[in-house]
Each structure stands twice: as structure tokens, then as C-alpha cells.
Design a protein around this motif. Structure first.
Motif, PDB file in Angstrom:
ATOM      1  N   PHE A 227      -1.494  -1.219   6.330  1.00 56.77           N
ATOM      2  CA  PHE A 227      -1.790  -1.134   4.901  1.00 56.77           C
ATOM      3  C   PHE A 227      -1.041   0.041   4.310  1.00 56.77           C
ATOM      4  O   PHE A 227      -1.179   1.172   4.777  1.00 56.77           O
ATOM      5  N   SER A 228      -0.244  -0.230   3.310  1.00 49.98           N
ATOM      6  CA  SER A 228       0.459   0.819   2.584  1.00 49.98           C
ATOM      7  C   SER A 228      -0.132   0.883   1.174  1.00 49.98           C
ATOM      8  O   SER A 228      -0.073  -0.094   0.427  1.00 49.98           O
ATOM      9  N   LYS A 229      -0.710   2.023   0.817  1.00 47.87           N
ATOM     10  CA  LYS A 229      -1.261   2.157  -0.535  1.00 47.87           C
ATOM     11  C   LYS A 229      -0.167   1.941  -1.574  1.00 47.87           C
ATOM     12  O   LYS A 229      -0.399   1.325  -2.620  1.00 47.87           O
ATOM     13  N   TYR A 230       1.021   2.482  -1.274  1.00 47.72           N
ATOM     14  CA  TYR A 230       2.101   2.344  -2.250  1.00 47.72           C
ATOM     15  C   TYR A 230       2.485   0.886  -2.450  1.00 47.72           C
ATOM     16  O   TYR A 230       2.578   0.411  -3.581  1.00 47.72           O
ATOM     17  N   CYS A 231       2.680   0.170  -1.366  1.00 47.96           N
ATOM     18  CA  CYS A 231       3.124  -1.217  -1.481  1.00 47.96           C
ATOM     19  C   CYS A 231       2.044  -2.115  -2.082  1.00 47.96           C
ATOM     20  O   CYS A 231       2.306  -2.914  -2.996  1.00 47.96           O
ATOM     21  N   MET A 232       0.801  -1.991  -1.597  1.00 41.33           N
ATOM     22  CA  MET A 232      -0.257  -2.847  -2.118  1.00 41.33           C
ATOM     23  C   MET A 232      -0.590  -2.483  -3.557  1.00 41.33           C
ATOM     24  O   MET A 232      -0.846  -3.359  -4.386  1.00 41.33           O
ATOM     25  N   GLY A 233      -0.575  -1.193  -3.872  1.00 40.28           N
ATOM     26  CA  GLY A 233      -0.807  -0.798  -5.259  1.00 40.28           C
ATOM     27  C   GLY A 233       0.268  -1.324  -6.177  1.00 40.28           C
ATOM     28  O   GLY A 233      -0.015  -1.743  -7.315  1.00 40.28           O
ATOM     29  N   VAL A 235       2.093  -4.088  -5.681  1.00 39.14           N
ATOM     30  CA  VAL A 235       1.910  -5.546  -5.797  1.00 39.14           C
ATOM     31  C   VAL A 235       0.750  -5.872  -6.726  1.00 39.14           C
ATOM     32  O   VAL A 235       0.835  -6.805  -7.550  1.00 39.14           O
ATOM     33  N   LEU A 236      -0.329  -5.119  -6.627  1.00 42.68           N
ATOM     34  CA  LEU A 236      -1.516  -5.384  -7.432  1.00 42.68           C
ATOM     35  C   LEU A 236      -1.283  -5.124  -8.917  1.00 42.68           C
ATOM     36  O   LEU A 236      -1.963  -5.710  -9.766  1.00 42.68           O
ATOM     37  N   LYS A 249      -1.409 -10.177   3.656  1.00 42.56           N
ATOM     38  CA  LYS A 249      -2.196  -8.963   3.476  1.00 42.56           C
ATOM     39  C   LYS A 249      -2.999  -9.042   2.179  1.00 42.56           C
ATOM     40  O   LYS A 249      -4.171  -8.658   2.128  1.00 42.56           O
ATOM     41  N   TRP A 250      -2.355  -9.540   1.130  1.00 43.16           N
ATOM     42  CA  TRP A 250      -3.021  -9.638  -0.166  1.00 43.16           C
ATOM     43  C   TRP A 250      -4.212 -10.599  -0.093  1.00 43.16           C
ATOM     44  O   TRP A 250      -5.279 -10.315  -0.629  1.00 43.16           O
TER      45      TRP A 250
END
Length: 258
Positions: A227-233, A235-236, A249-250
Motif C-alpha cells: 500500500f502506497s499512500k501516495y499512489c492510492m491517494g 488514484v482516489l 488494490k482499489w
């Protein structure tokens, strides 16, 4: 350890503490990281299990510390793309602020093809910037020397905030962070999102020695999940980004959140 079962009780107050000065010996700036994602509802059973073997970091009596992070990227989101495309050697650049103390660092985080993370940082006087022109000359030299891309081409891309609990085992060979109450703000789209009922766990070790914390995770059926906060944040909060490699992951995160 006799911990009351009342859910209103702050379970962290019943744990032995470790002071910030003691934690400096367990910073593990060069380390192996393992990440886990779980519903926040598992926080109490997790802490109850590990409390006899771990101490919790305390800073002026506070055991849950607010953090704020501002990420920098290129206009083409090259750091995001590195991660999305599965580059084993990749980098993130951020300003990390410990909001309880107001101390901020400009950090460059590198991950190599052996899964080892190396972080270098220098103190800064600002918690966030509007452009790299806000940096002092020494910070620009730091970026020019260590960043994968030209410092002049970097810009703020995303900010995140969360509350962090830091735990260390008695032998000081492993450190655990537990992140809760995540929020993200995207500078490109202006979109902000609060992610509830999500717990991000990270196990940080200097090597691959046995870990009692992993045994606890197995009992709670919490499995490793990158989980990468940067990447998931990103994308979100930005629907225009390519994210097909993060789709599973999403879906998993959405299942936890909802």
C-alpha cells in the motif's frame, strides 16, 4: 497485563511507553518494510495481543501523533508512474511534518530491487510549499544531488494527513507503525477525500529475523498487502490517472472501507 475490556477505554494508556529519544536507536532508516491493510475495527484486538511484548512511543504524553505529508512529483507524475509500472527501483519525494512538534523534513525515499528502503532527509522550515521556489538554496541542492528528476521540474501533487501510533518490541529489532484517519487532497483536481475504517500497518526491520508481530497478524487473518499512500491517494482523488495496475488494490480497499 490487565487491560479493561470496555471499548471506551483508551487501550494505549495501558501499554508501557518508550520516549522519543529512545526511539532514535530504532529509526531503521535503511530497512525492509512489510505493509498490511485491515479494517480499523481490528485495532483493539491487535493491540491487546501485542501489548505484553511491545512498548508505545509517547511524546509529551501523547501516543497518537498527527502527521502531514506533502508529495512532490513532475507534471507528468513520473514518480507515480514508476510505482504503477512496477519499477523495482523507485523514488518518492515529500515534506513530512510532525504536527505535534511542528518539525518538518524534506525526504527522499528510495526503494531498490531487493525490497530495501533507504530514506535520506534534511530539516525544512515549511510544512508545505506552493512551488519549489519556496525552498531555500540548500534544499534545492539536496534535491539536485539526490532526486531522480530535475528539482526545477518538481511541483506539489498531493497532501495526506493521518494519525500514527508507533510501537517497538523489547529487543528494539522491529518497529511497527499503525496509521488511522487518512485524508488526501489533490493539488491538480482540488478533490479531497477522507478514508474511514481503514488501518495501515507497517513492519520495519533491519533484516528478515522472526517477528512475533507477524504471528499476531496471522491470528487476526491480516495478510501482507502493498500500500502506497501516495499512489492510492492520487488514484482516489484524480480520475484521470492511469490506475489499471492498482485496480485490484482499489477493489480491496473499497471492500474494507464499505
Amino acid at each position: 497485563m490487565n487491560i479493561p475490556t470496555d471499548n471506551t477505554v483508551d487501550i494505549l494508556e495501558y501499554m508501557r511507553s518508550v520516549m522519543l529519544d529512545e526511539m532514535r536507536a530504532v529509526r531503521l532508516m535503511n530497512r525492509i518494510d512489510s505493509k498490511f491493510v485491515a479494517p480499523a475495527s481490528l485495532f483493539r484486538p491487535l493491540i491487546e495481543d501485542i501489548a505484553p511484548r511491545f512498548r508505545v512511543q509517547s511524546n509529551d504524553g501523547r501516543r497518537m501523533i498527527p502527521y502531514r505529508t506533502q508529495y512532490l512529483d513532475t507534471p507528468r507524475m513520473d514518480f507515480f508512474v514508476m510505482h504503477h509500472n512496477g519499477r523495482l527501483n523507485r523514488q518518492k519525494i515529500r515534506i513530512r511534518t510532525y504536527e505535534d512538534s511542528g518539525v518538518s523534513f524534506l525526504e527522499i525515499k528510495n526503494k531498490n530491487n531487493c525490497g530495501r528502503t533507504d530514506k535520506i532527509r534534511i530539516p525544512v522550515c515549511v510544512a508545505h510549499i506552493s512551488s519549489v521556489d519556496d525552498f531555500e538554496e540548500s534544499h534545492l541542492r539536496f534535491l539536485d544531488k539526490n532526486a531522480a528528476f530535475d528539482a526545477a521540474g518538481l511541483q506539489p501533487s498531493l497532501s495526506s494527513s493521518f494519525d500514527r501510533i508507533t510501537l517497538v518490541n523489547e529487543s528494539a529489532t522491529e518497529r511497527i507503525t499503525v496509521d488511522l484517519n487518512l485524508s488526501f487532497l489533490n493539488y491538480t483536481t482540488g478533490r479531497e477525500i477522507h478514508v474511514e475504517n481503514l488501518m495501515i500497518l507497517e513492519l520495519k526491520r533491519a533484516g528478515r529475523q522472526p517477528s512475533s508481530f507477524r504471528d499476531t497478524l496471522q491470528r487476526l487473518r491480516i495478510k501482507p498487502h502493498a500500500f502506497s499512500k501516495y499512489c492510492m491517494g492520487s488514484v482516489l482523488t484524480n480520475p484521470y490517472l492511469k490506475y489499471n495496475c492498482f485496480k485490484s488494490k482499489w477493489i480491496y480497499i473499497n471492500r474494507i472501507i464499505h
